[in-house]
Enzyme design. Structure first.
Site, mmCIF file in Angstrom:
data_model
loop_
_atom_site.group_PDB
_atom_site.id
_atom_site.type_symbol
_atom_site.label_atom_id
_atom_site.label_comp_id
_atom_site.label_asym_id
_atom_site.label_seq_id
_atom_site.Cartn_x
_atom_site.Cartn_y
_atom_site.Cartn_z
ATOM 1 C CG ASN A 1 -5.690 -0.569 34.481
ATOM 2 O OD1 ASN A 1 -4.835 -1.244 33.918
ATOM 3 N ND2 ASN A 1 -6.868 -0.304 33.919
ATOM 4 C CE1 TYR B 1 1.678 3.145 28.539
ATOM 5 C CE2 TYR B 1 3.567 1.837 27.849
ATOM 6 C CZ TYR B 1 2.326 1.929 28.439
ATOM 7 O OH TYR B 1 1.730 0.803 28.936
ATOM 8 C CE LYS C 1 2.099 2.565 31.959
ATOM 9 N NZ LYS C 1 0.975 2.462 32.925
ATOM 10 C CB ILE D 1 -6.110 -4.191 31.495
ATOM 11 C CG1 ILE D 1 -5.411 -4.755 30.254
ATOM 12 C CG2 ILE D 1 -5.283 -4.477 32.747
ATOM 13 C CD1 ILE D 1 -4.055 -4.131 29.976
#
Length: 252
Positions: free
Chosen positions: A79, A142, A146, A15
Site C-alpha cells: 500500500n 506515479y 502503478k 488508507i
C-alpha cells in the site's frame, strides 16, 4: 491452523489504517509497516489489540528482508505510495526515479523478500494500484509505476499460482485522505469538483478501499487471481458530465 498474519505497508496513513482495521476481522495479527514508525505506532495503538507497528523502507531490499522473520504470511498488502511530479514538464530524472522506487520497485522488493513466507501459508498479495495506471490524470511517473504494479500483480498470479498464492490489485480513484489537505486548503471545493466526474457523485473513502482488499484477501475470492479491481465510484466507467455533453440530455 497457524496464526493468520497480515502485513500492510504504508500502515501509518489513512488508507493503510483502514486496510489494517478491515484485515484484523479475519487475521490474528496485522503488522502496520511504515518508514514513519512513530505514525505506525500511533495507528496501532489507536486500532487496539492485534496490531503491531514495524519500521520498513520499501525502497530498500534489506529493510524489506527484515520482515521475513515473522513466519508464514497470510496476506501482504503493498500500500505504500506517494506522488511527486504533477506533469511531465515538472518531472525530473530524480523525481521520476523516486516515484518509481516507492510506487513500483517497493512492491517487487516486498514480494521478493516475503515470497517464501507467502508460499508457506498459501497466502494472498493485494497491491494498491490506481486508476492513474489506466489513464492520464496527472502525475505521470506515479501513473507509470502503478501501471507497472498491475503487470507485476499478474506476473505473481501466473507464476506463483501453482504454489497456492493469489495476487490481485485494487485501483482506487480519488480517495479522501490527509494527503489532500494542502490542495483542499488552496481550493476548499476540490472534493466537490472532483466528485462531479464520478458516476456515484462522490469520491472514494479509505474504508471503500479496505473493503475491497478484505474481499480479495479472503476465501470469498478463492478463485480470483490476477485481476485489478477498480474502486473508483465509476470514474473509469465513464464521466457523467462528458456523457451529458455528447448526448445533449440531462439523463446523465
Amino acid at each position: 491452523m497457524g496464526q493468520r498474519l497480515a502485513i500492510v505497508t504504508g500502515g501509518a496513513g489513512d488508507i493503510g489504517r483502514a486496510i489494517g482495521a478491515r484485515l484484523r476481522q479475519d487475521h490474528d495479527l496485522v503488522i502496520l509497516a511504515d518508514r514513519d514508525l512513530a505514525g505506525a505506532e500511533r495507528a496501532a495503538l489507536a486500532l487496539g489489540a492485534g496490531f503491531r507497528a514495524m519500521p520498513v523502507d520499501v525502497t530498500n531490499a534489506a529493510s524489506c528482508a527484515g520482515l521475513a522473520d515473522l513466519g508464514p504470511l497470510t496476506t501482504l498488502v503493498n500500500n505504500a505510495g506517494a506522488a511527486w511530479g504533477a506533469s511531465l514538464h515538472q518531472t525530473t530524472p530524480e523525481s521520476w526515479a523516486k516515484d518509481r522506487a516507492l510506487n513500483f520497485d517497493g512492491a517487487f522488493l516486498m514480494f521478493n523478500a516475503l515470497a517464501a513466507r507467502l508460499v508457506a501459508a498459501k497466502g494472498s498479495v493485494v497491491n494498491i494500484a490506481s486508476v492513474n495506471g489506466f489513464g492520464v490524470y496527472g502525475h505521470p511517473a506515479y501513473s507509470a509505476a502503478k501501471a507497472g504494479m498491475v503487470h507485476l500483480t499478474r506476473s505473481i498470479a501466473v507464476e506463483y499460482g501453482r504454489h497456492g498464492v493469489r495476487a490481485n490489485a485494487v485501483a482506487p480513484g480519488t480517495v479522501k485522505t490527509q494527503g489532500w489537505e494542502a490542495r483542499a486548503a488552496e481550493n476548499p471545493n476540490v472534493f466537490k469538483e472532483a466528485a462531479e466526474h464520478y458516476a456515484l457523485g462522490r469520491i472514494v473513502l479509505p474504508e471503500d478501499v479496505a473493503n475491497a482488499v478484505g474481499f480479495l484477501a479472503s476465501p470469498l475470492a478463492a478463485a480470483i487471481t490476477g485481476v485489478c479491481l477498480a474502486v473508483d465510484c465509476g470514474l473509469t466507467a465513464g464521466i457523467p458530465a462528458l456523457a451529458r455533453t455528447f448526448s445533449q440530455t440531462e439523463d446523465y
